[in-house]
Design a protein around this motif. Structure first.
Motif, mmCIF file in Angstrom:
data_model
loop_
_atom_site.group_PDB
_atom_site.id
_atom_site.type_symbol
_atom_site.label_atom_id
_atom_site.label_comp_id
_atom_site.label_asym_id
_atom_site.label_seq_id
_atom_site.Cartn_x
_atom_site.Cartn_y
_atom_site.Cartn_z
ATOM 1 N N PRO A 1 0.797 -1.232 0.000
ATOM 2 C CA PRO A 1 0.000 0.000 0.000
ATOM 3 C C PRO A 1 0.831 1.285 0.000
ATOM 4 O O PRO A 1 0.257 2.381 0.054
ATOM 5 N N HIS A 2 2.142 1.205 -0.025
ATOM 6 C CA HIS A 2 2.969 2.408 -0.114
ATOM 7 C C HIS A 2 2.932 2.961 -1.535
ATOM 8 O O HIS A 2 2.926 2.200 -2.507
ATOM 9 N N LYS A 3 2.923 4.283 -1.645
ATOM 10 C CA LYS A 3 2.874 4.907 -2.953
ATOM 11 C C LYS A 3 4.263 5.001 -3.572
ATOM 12 O O LYS A 3 5.267 5.087 -2.873
ATOM 13 N N GLU A 4 4.282 4.988 -4.877
ATOM 14 C CA GLU A 4 5.531 5.149 -5.619
ATOM 15 C C GLU A 4 6.094 6.554 -5.360
ATOM 16 O O GLU A 4 5.360 7.538 -5.441
ATOM 17 N N PRO A 5 7.384 6.655 -4.988
ATOM 18 C CA PRO A 5 7.963 7.976 -4.731
ATOM 19 C C PRO A 5 7.961 8.848 -5.975
ATOM 20 O O PRO A 5 8.152 8.348 -7.087
ATOM 21 N N GLN A 6 7.726 10.136 -5.769
ATOM 22 C CA GLN A 6 7.659 11.064 -6.880
ATOM 23 C C GLN A 6 8.674 12.191 -6.710
ATOM 24 O O GLN A 6 8.974 12.618 -5.594
#
Length: 302
Positions: A202-207
């Motif tokens: 559930p962690h988001k892809e770093p941007q």
């Protein structure tokens, strides 16, 4: 030349030649401005070139009467001494008015440390079944394995991991870089985090800019210092640890356990990023192979 110009040039000297961090620079300038305000009350026409030892003694008595602790008084005097050493170095004064002034006597306050079994208990309390748990285990292993400051931990970048040689590149105070050995467990859990958790649901892809950092929150953003403090406080509470601990406790424990195990003082100094060996002595240029050997021989988790 007036106070404004002298203080401005001193600030440039600290930033450029001494490579001080913005926090350290602000502390030095704050101390000088305290002296400046005091001198202005005594003699508005007195420039920093005309400050005398008796006037400095008056100032220190004034600071004492304000109720500042001995440590605060010593820090202020240290800042003023640095200012006049700079003035002497630049040929602006012929004599240093602080040369014979002594600060308050201080006992060396020993930092809190954790016993190795307490370190293991804290690490064992992390819930590895959750993504945050995997990240937190990696973070604390790195803190204890390499003795990093919390700012160095949250600023650690992926391209500064050299796991093939067992080192990480750390950017410390004043943007000074150093290579520090990293232990097997720290590399294992960090690799697990990077390959299985970071950027995966559930962690988001770093941007954007945050993508260069190793440790991120679940929104894909760089972790804050406060978050690391909170994680450690919650773990201490979970195991009923009756000590006030912080990320710095892991750094102190890293140094203490190495020295108690027999590591060379200068090797520990090098890994901590301390310029002065007396800074390291409160825990009671070497080649990389030797630093790695020190970690392997004397660090409890190696």
């Amino acid at each position: 030349m007036n106070w404004d110009l002298h203080v401005k040039h001193f600030g440039h000297y600290l930033r450029i030649e001494r490579s001080l961090s913005e926090n350290s620079l602000a502390a030095y300038l704050h101390d000088i401005n305290m002296l400046r305000q005091f001198v202005a009350l005594r003699d508005p026409q007195c420039s920093p070139l005309k400050v005398t030892p008796p006037l400095l003694h008056e100032f220190l008595e004034y600071v004492h009467e304000l109720g500042m602790s001995a440590y605060s008084q010593a820090r202020i005097l240290s800042g003023i001494k640095a200012f006049y050493r700079y003035m002497l170095h630049e040929g602006l004064v012929e004599d240093d008015p602080t040369a014979l002034i002594e600060g308050p006597r201080l006992g060396r306050k020993l930092p809190d440390t954790l016993a190795y079994h307490e370190i293991e208990k804290l690490l064992g309390a992390i819930d590895m079944s959750t993504p945050e748990g995997g990240r937190n285990r990696a973070m604390l292993e790195v803190l204890y394995s390499s003795g990093l400051r919390v700012s160095e931990l949250v600023d650690l970048k992926r391209n500064n991991l050299y796991f093939d040689t067992g080192f990480i590149r750390v950017v410390g105070k004043g943007n000074k870089e150093r290579l520090v050995p990293i232990g097997r467990d720290a590399m294992k859990y960090t690799t697990l985090y990077l390959e299985k958790i970071r950027g995966f649901p559930p962690h988001k892809e770093p941007q954007g800019a945050d993508s260069v950092y190793v440790f991120l929150n679940r929104h894909g953003r760089k972790l804050t210092r406060v978050m690391v403090f909170t994680i450690i406080k919650n773990l201490a509470k979970a195991i009923g640890l009756d000590k006030s601990i912080s990320p710095h406790t892991f750094r102190h424990s890293f140094a203490t356990h190495l020295l108690e195990g027999g590591a060379d003082l200068r090797a520990v100094q090098e890994m901590l990023g301390h310029e002065s060996i007396t800074t390291t002595e409160i825990y009671t240029h070497l080649d990389r192979d030797y630093l790695r050997q020190v970690i392997q021989e004397f660090h409890p988790r190696s």
